[in-house]
Scaffold this motif. Structure first.
Motif, PDB file in Angstrom:
ATOM      1  N   PRO A 130      -0.071   2.071  -9.330  1.00 17.04           N
ATOM      2  CA  PRO A 130      -0.439   3.463  -9.059  1.00 17.04           C
ATOM      3  C   PRO A 130       0.467   4.002  -7.946  1.00 17.04           C
ATOM      4  CG  PRO A 130      -2.013   1.992  -8.012  1.00 17.04           C
ATOM      5  CD  PRO A 130      -1.035   1.114  -8.753  1.00 17.04           C
ATOM      6  N   ILE A 131       1.704   4.324  -8.305  1.00 14.52           N
ATOM      7  CA  ILE A 131       2.711   4.646  -7.301  1.00 14.52           C
ATOM      8  C   ILE A 131       2.314   5.852  -6.465  1.00 14.52           C
ATOM      9  CG2 ILE A 131       5.110   5.413  -6.989  1.00 14.52           C
ATOM     10  CD1 ILE A 131       5.863   3.636  -9.330  1.00 14.52           C
ATOM     11  N   CYS A 132       1.704   6.859  -7.090  1.00 13.12           N
ATOM     12  CA  CYS A 132       1.283   8.028  -6.320  1.00 13.12           C
ATOM     13  C   CYS A 132       0.149   8.743  -7.046  1.00 13.12           C
ATOM     14  CB  CYS A 132       2.460   8.984  -6.102  1.00 13.12           C
ATOM     15  SG  CYS A 132       2.165  10.232  -4.826  1.00 13.12           S
ATOM     16  N   PHE A 133      -0.670   9.435  -6.262  1.00 12.08           N
ATOM     17  CA  PHE A 133      -1.775  10.196  -6.844  1.00 12.08           C
ATOM     18  C   PHE A 133      -1.986  11.467  -6.035  1.00 12.08           C
ATOM     19  CE2 PHE A 133      -3.509   7.124  -3.841  1.00 12.08           C
ATOM     20  CZ  PHE A 133      -4.355   7.889  -3.048  1.00 12.08           C
ATOM     21  N   ASP A 134      -2.701  12.404  -6.642  1.00 16.96           N
ATOM     22  CA  ASP A 134      -3.034  13.667  -5.970  1.00 16.96           C
ATOM     23  C   ASP A 134      -4.217  14.270  -6.714  1.00 16.96           C
ATOM     24  OD1 ASP A 134      -2.924  15.757  -4.163  1.00 16.96           O
ATOM     25  OD2 ASP A 134      -0.816  16.232  -4.518  1.00 16.96           O
TER      26      ASP A 134
ATOM     27  N   ALA B 237      -3.208   3.682  -2.355  1.00 18.34           N
ATOM     28  CA  ALA B 237      -3.011   2.900  -3.566  1.00 18.34           C
ATOM     29  C   ALA B 237      -2.630   1.481  -3.192  1.00 18.34           C
ATOM     30  CB  ALA B 237      -1.921   3.520  -4.432  1.00 18.34           C
ATOM     31  N   ASP B 238      -3.258   0.519  -3.821  1.00 17.62           N
ATOM     32  CA  ASP B 238      -2.918  -0.892  -3.657  1.00 17.62           C
ATOM     33  C   ASP B 238      -2.083  -1.290  -4.866  1.00 17.62           C
ATOM     34  OD1 ASP B 238      -2.814  -3.676  -3.621  1.00 17.62           O
ATOM     35  OD2 ASP B 238      -4.804  -3.878  -2.727  1.00 17.62           O
ATOM     36  N   TRP B 239      -0.775  -1.373  -4.655  1.00 14.11           N
ATOM     37  CA  TRP B 239       0.118  -1.673  -5.768  1.00 14.11           C
ATOM     38  C   TRP B 239      -0.183  -3.019  -6.408  1.00 14.11           C
ATOM     39  CZ3 TRP B 239       5.907  -0.204  -4.713  1.00 14.11           C
ATOM     40  CH2 TRP B 239       6.030   1.193  -4.730  1.00 14.11           C
TER      41      TRP B 239
ATOM     42  N   MET C 110       0.827  -1.189   0.000  1.00 13.56           N
ATOM     43  CA  MET C 110       0.000   0.000   0.000  1.00 13.56           C
ATOM     44  C   MET C 110       0.870   1.251   0.000  1.00 13.56           C
ATOM     45  SD  MET C 110      -2.930  -1.426   0.043  1.00 13.56           S
ATOM     46  CE  MET C 110      -3.692  -2.989   0.498  1.00 13.56           C
ATOM     47  N   GLU C 111       0.450   2.247  -0.744  1.00 10.67           N
ATOM     48  CA  GLU C 111       1.221   3.480  -0.857  1.00 10.67           C
ATOM     49  C   GLU C 111       0.277   4.678  -0.904  1.00 10.67           C
ATOM     50  OE1 GLU C 111       4.488   4.466  -1.167  1.00 10.67           O
ATOM     51  OE2 GLU C 111       5.190   2.466  -0.640  1.00 10.67           O
ATOM     52  N   SER C 112       0.876   5.852  -0.747  1.00 12.13           N
ATOM     53  CA  SER C 112       0.192   7.127  -0.966  1.00 12.13           C
ATOM     54  C   SER C 112      -1.012   7.297  -0.047  1.00 12.13           C
ATOM     55  CB  SER C 112      -0.251   7.234  -2.434  1.00 12.13           C
ATOM     56  OG  SER C 112       0.078   8.486  -2.974  1.00 12.13           O
TER      57      SER C 112
END
Length: 283
Positions: free
Chosen positions: A35-39, A14-16, A1-3
């Protein structure tokens, strides 16, 4: 999980492994890659990496629309209040020899410019609330680097905001309300809050091996929810302190369970999975 982050009254991450962006347990976007990062753009539109070499816009129905061509190595992103999207480009393919990275700026008209070069694995970035400064974590240099943001999205007055010490490898940052910065260190299995200049103000030790901003987020949110439940058992109306859960610096959090951690451990295996590639090489 990221971001992991708090936005519009919901917890997002985000669930890689699944290639999805989740908001309060619901899939809001399915990506063909990580989806490494979002904004979010100023109008509320979600933008994310994870679609090959494109930054994409996520429509209300979840469909993806190309927003800008950004190249093959994007990492974290941060959106300025004027709509400029800053993207950390790590500069090399995971598992190959290191090459210096750069920062890209995507203007509101989707044109892309390189605004900084020679970064040692840009791995987390935030724009200060007043929109004047971009702070970037350089994992392989163990530091936080700051730039002034010009009106056209250009960066100037590059400087070391905080030198963090050996083997810190900052992975994900967040700017607190007082202007200090939280960062996560994977090798150190902890998260720390530092002032400009590098003075350590707070440390959160994590029980699980390795730390990312998402892990810190999960632990603080779990503690905040527990405290809120206790308050609600004592009073019919929670006090303002309890109502502020999810609106301050500790708001960019996601729930984590032991079961989810076990699933992640099984999926990653002994080598650490996707997050392992973010660690700097050791001597």
């Amino acid at each position: 999980m990221e971001s992991a982050r708090w936005h519009d009254g919901r917890v997002w991450f985000a669930d890689w492994f699944a290639g999805t962006i989740i908001a309060d347990g619901h899939v809001v976007a399915q990506l063909p890659g990580f989806p490494i990062c979002f904004d979010w753009l100023p109008d509320g539109t979600l933008v994310t990496t994870g679609s090959g070499t494109d930054l994409v816009r996520v429509e209300a129905d979840g469909t993806l629309q190309p927003y800008a061509a950004i190249g093959p190595y994007p990492n974290d992103i941060a959106v300025h209040p004027n709509g400029t999207v800053f993207i950390g480009d790590i500069g090399f393919e995971y598992g190959t020899d290191f090459r210096p990275g750069s920062i890209l700026a995507v203007a509101p008209d989707s044109t892309v410019h390189t605004v900084a070069t020679d970064l040692a694995f840009p791995n987390g970035m935030r724009v200060t609330p007043d929109g004047t400064t971009l702070i970037v974590a350089e994992s392989y240099a163990n530091r936080l680097t700051a730039f002034d943001i010009e009106a056209d999205g250009a960066l100037s007055r590059r400087r070391v905001w905080a030198q963090l010490g050996d083997n810190q490898a900052p992975d994900g940052i967040h700017i607190a309300a007082d202007g200090t910065v939280w960062y996560a260190t994977v090798p150190g299995s902890r998260c720390a809050r530092v002032a400009e200049g590098g003075k350590v103000l707070d440390v959160v030790e994590l029980s699980a091996k390795g730390a990312t901003w998402a892990r810190l987020v999960s632990q603080v949110l779990r503690a905040a929810r527990k405290e809120t439940k206790q308050v609600r058992r004592r009073t019919a109306q929670p006090p303002p302190e309890a109502q502020r859960v999810g609106t301050g610096p500790s708001a960019q959090l996601r729930p984590r369970t032991a079961a989810r951690d076990r699933r992640r451990a099984r999926a990653e295996g002994p080598d650490g999975g996707p997050d392992a590639v973010r660690r700097p090489p050791t001597a």
